[in-house]
Design a protein around this motif. Sequence first.
Motif, PDB file in Angstrom:
ATOM      1  N   VAL A   5       0.858  -1.191   0.022  1.00 49.54           N
ATOM      2  CA  VAL A   5       0.142   0.125   0.067  1.00 49.54           C
ATOM      3  C   VAL A   5       0.818   1.159   0.035  1.00 49.54           C
ATOM      4  N   SER A  35      -3.953   4.780  -2.427  1.00 50.05           N
ATOM      5  CA  SER A  35      -4.829   5.342  -1.909  1.00 50.05           C
ATOM      6  C   SER A  35      -5.013   6.966  -2.149  1.00 50.05           C
ATOM      7  N   THR A  39     -10.063   0.957   1.870  1.00 45.43           N
ATOM      8  CA  THR A  39      -8.815   2.095   1.623  1.00 45.43           C
ATOM      9  C   THR A  39      -9.620   3.219   1.085  1.00 45.43           C
ATOM     10  N   PHE A  99      -6.723   1.734   5.500  1.00 50.29           N
ATOM     11  CA  PHE A  99      -5.609   2.489   5.023  1.00 50.29           C
ATOM     12  C   PHE A  99      -6.046   3.691   4.395  1.00 50.29           C
TER      13      PHE A  99
END
Length: 367
Positions: free
Chosen positions: A149, A179, A272, A310
């Motif tokens: 991520v 993200s 996310t 996230f």
Amino acid sequence: MITKRPLQLLLALAAPLALSCLDVAEGRARRDLEVGQGSAGQARVVVDEGLAAIRRLAPGELSIWASAPALSIRLTDAAGGPWTVTIENLLADAELSARAGDERVPVELVEAPFPTQRTFRLSAPPGAEVVLSVRPPDAARIEPWRFAVYADVQEDIDRVQDIYAKMNETEGIRFALISGDLTSRGSPEQLERFQREMKTLAFPCYATLGNHELGTRDDLYHEWFGRGNFRFVFRGVQFTMLDSASATLDPLVYEWLPGWLAEGQDLLHVVTMHLAPLDPVGTRNGAFASRAEANKLLTLLAGGRVDLTFYGHIHSFYAFENAGIPAYISGGGGAIPERLDGIGRHFVTVDVEPPGTVAQVAVVRVD
């Protein structure tokens, strides 16, 4: 270890559930419904659940950008004939098969210029619906695996290759999530550049947008990357990507979310988005515009037994909890870093231990 938690321990943030009266994300949410659909001549293409953006559609030619590891694509051509299908942002070992009713349609791989791009050729029977299935061999496998991520590349696109090189060197990453804030202003040139730079990655990257993608026009992101709000399942994990680029979720997304949460309750569920509902740091505007909406969303996520969240937007790394759910901000993609925090440019890796457990979330520093 992160494991499923009893529901009664998670409803700590019940609060007034009012939403902002300004539906600033409404246009993007409604465009989500149009992603993955198109017509050209006598042909029509539909990507199930909108899990790919159609980058080019012409008679006999289809090019898509995938938002998930497995896809189902329905192609109908009244005239029939040869088709060339290019899929980008694809797992390197994914296979494409095709059927028209009960009949298998032969598919030929004709080009693989990058690890995440393949071009196939097939012949569509006149008037028949051809279902193209894109699927990696481990899509349903239940065993340990890893994903990555990151977020907030923005103006540092010129240096992003060192992050990608480090990702490629890191063992076992199956794919990455980003993200938001891929670009500095979300222009066509910047969106195109971001996709071009990604071609050096050995694996795909599934994205949602950030506030910087709204700098030019808020409809451009959908043309390049597809939906901002979507979900998919891979190896016993549900991934739900949400568009919080305007510091809110659109009311339409709140209509979709209960169903997605119900689908993910018996899976490890990762959510996310770009802006976190509540800012764990407080040094900058890194949260939803409405605290009431933030509480509403976190109450929904907790009630839906989400396991992991996230976020981006804040250009550093933070580990915290929201509504009892483990949460991480990983904004180390290169955009102007938070000063004096000792973190710098980075991404995180997530090790999944089935069933339903995250064994480790680790920071990988790039410089």
